[in-house]
Enzyme design. Structure first.
Site, short mmCIF file in Angstrom:
data_model
loop_
_atom_site.label_atom_id
_atom_site.label_comp_id
_atom_site.label_asym_id
_atom_site.label_seq_id
_atom_site.Cartn_x
_atom_site.Cartn_y
_atom_site.Cartn_z
N ASP A 7 0.87 -1.17 0.00
CA ASP A 7 0.00 0.00 0.00
C ASP A 7 0.91 1.22 0.00
O ASP A 7 2.11 1.12 0.28
CB ASP A 7 -0.88 -0.04 1.25
CG ASP A 7 -1.80 1.16 1.37
OD1 ASP A 7 -2.40 1.55 0.35
OD2 ASP A 7 -1.91 1.70 2.49
N ASP A 9 -0.25 4.99 0.99
CA ASP A 9 -0.55 6.00 2.00
C ASP A 9 -0.45 5.43 3.41
O ASP A 9 -1.00 4.35 3.70
CB ASP A 9 -1.96 6.57 1.78
CG ASP A 9 -2.06 7.30 0.44
OD1 ASP A 9 -1.14 8.04 0.10
OD2 ASP A 9 -3.08 7.09 -0.25
N ASP A 180 -1.43 -0.47 6.16
CA ASP A 180 -1.73 0.11 7.47
C ASP A 180 -3.21 0.04 7.82
O ASP A 180 -3.58 0.33 8.96
CB ASP A 180 -1.33 1.59 7.47
CG ASP A 180 -2.27 2.42 6.59
OD1 ASP A 180 -3.06 3.22 7.13
OD2 ASP A 180 -2.24 2.24 5.36
#
Length: 218
Positions: A7, A9, A180
């Site tokens: 991922d 961000d 996250d």
């Protein structure tokens, strides 16, 4: 050669590039600052809560991109990179990418942020492939419409499978995914090595219960 998927961000950068772009264009007077910030904050909170309506959000956040041509937007994005993104690139995230590169893994970033914002960021990370929300372009401008399935929640799994169908030399065998966010649980559950990076509370709880690796890139 295993797939090492990341991922973007709050995983490889210390912030959300979509929300930061919204703040950047508000600060620079490209949109009505008060109204846009209010909307931007609202949708980001919805994302964090796992309740984001991706299509309503895209209708909101893509509208400012239609107000300039691609050349004008590129100038603003260069400033965005220099002022906002470069200072928050995570060294530990880059190091993990390099570790997989040295292992001979195939490096991929899958992000729920649109390609206009993320492609220049991903280019700096020098990975093999990226999947993002793709935008329609006509007459050197973004139309405000998207192309294909948005890479969000289950859409990340859908888009990855579409990519695998076109690249049969790759498979999910031995695959990794670093994220996250609880929004990425659908893809985390598909890979052989799910890794929670500075996870939100819900993802951290699930990761601990499932015995997944938890890492700190901050």
């Amino acid at each position: 050669m295993a797939l090492a998927i990341f991922d973007l961000d709050n995983t490889l950068i210390a912030g959300d590039s979509d929300a930061l772009w919204g703040d950047f264009i508000a600060t620079n007077g490209l949109v009505d600052s008060e109204i846009y910030r209010e909307g931007n904050n609202y949708f980001y909170q919805q994302y964090q809560q796992g309740q984001l309506d991706i299509h309503k959000y895209l209708a909101f956040c893509l509208k400012p991109l239609t107000q300039m041509n691609l050349d004008e937007l590129a100038i603003w994005h260069d400033r965005f990179m220099e002022q906002v993104i470069n200072p928050i690139m995570l060294t530990k995230g880059k190091a993990q990418i390099e570790k997989h590169r040295e292992q001979g893994d195939f490096l991929m970033i899958i992000t729920a942020t649109n390609r206009f914002i993320t492609e220049p960021i991903v280019r700096q990370l020098n990975v093999d492939e990226m999947l993002a929300i793709d935008l329609e372009i006509k007459d050197n401008r973004y139309t405000g419409n998207i192309v294909g399935t948005p890479t969000f929640q289950d859409g990340k799994v859908t888009r990855l499978q579409q990519w695998l169908d076109k690249h049969p030399e790759h498979s999910m065998a031995g695959s990794y995914f670093y994220s996250d966010s609880k929004n990425d649980l659908p893809l985390l559950k598909q890979v052989d090595h799910p890794i929670a990076v500075n996870p939100d509370p819900e993802l951290e709880s699930i990761a601990r219960d499932q015995g997944w690796t938890v890492m700190d890139f901050r």
